[in-house]
Enzyme design. Sequence first.
Site, PDB file in Angstrom:
ATOM      1  N   ASP A  14       0.857  -1.181   0.000  1.00 32.00           N
ATOM      2  CA  ASP A  14       0.000   0.000   0.000  1.00 32.00           C
ATOM      3  C   ASP A  14       0.897   1.237   0.000  1.00 32.00           C
ATOM      4  O   ASP A  14       2.027   1.188   0.497  1.00 32.00           O
ATOM      5  CB  ASP A  14      -0.918   0.023   1.224  1.00 32.00           C
ATOM      6  CG  ASP A  14      -2.037   1.037   1.072  1.00 32.00           C
ATOM      7  OD1 ASP A  14      -3.046   0.680   0.420  1.00 32.00           O
ATOM      8  OD2 ASP A  14      -1.901   2.167   1.546  1.00 32.00           O
ATOM      9  N   THR A  15       0.398   2.311  -0.587  1.00 31.54           N
ATOM     10  CA  THR A  15       1.175   3.551  -0.674  1.00 31.54           C
ATOM     11  C   THR A  15       0.337   4.711  -0.159  1.00 31.54           C
ATOM     12  O   THR A  15      -0.847   4.816  -0.481  1.00 31.54           O
ATOM     13  CB  THR A  15       1.607   3.810  -2.136  1.00 31.54           C
ATOM     14  OG1 THR A  15       2.424   2.715  -2.568  1.00 31.54           O
ATOM     15  CG2 THR A  15       2.400   5.107  -2.263  1.00 31.54           C
TER      16      THR A  15
END
Length: 193
Positions: free
Chosen positions: A74-75
């Site tokens: 995830d970013t």
Amino acid sequence: MNLNYPLILGSKSPRRKEILTKAGFEFSTEAKDTEESYPLDMPHTEVAAFLAEKKGQAFAEDEKYTDKIILTADTTVLIDNELLEKPQDEEEAFSMLSKLSGRAHQVVSGFCVLLNGKFEKYSDETLVYFNPIEEEMIWDYIRNHKPFDKAGAYGIQEGIGLTHIEKLEGSYFTVMGLPIHKVYQALAAYSKG
């Protein structure tokens, strides 16, 4: 790298798939829909790794993933300690990109490696410096690239990401969505040598 177990990328992201492929990994891709919520009192720099682990937990509950390495990621994008998530519409995307214009912001990419119920989570941070972006350019980017699947409403590899990022302090691939240098180190523990 030859791994001891089959590798599954638990993501729909074409960018993460591209990075992992270019790094020489053999893998398959599967994604499970995960509700991307997190504790509101959690430090914002820890959210990406928390969500990556949450995505991994969706695979841990299914026996068919036994003896398989699951990689999830995830970013997040942070400016002034505000978390810029995926924009819901054009106006929100415009607001986000206006905040980033002419400023520096943090991009944190977290990832989780899951094997037989054991989770290991990691994260990496890059500081991104944007040159000022004209309003017309922002609207043009939003209409042409529709960045609604990207935290902070932009991709480093397209449009204003290409033309308006002045410099990075950290990894380009972390901004793209997968800190491959850390992924490589983490997966080396499962390699045949």
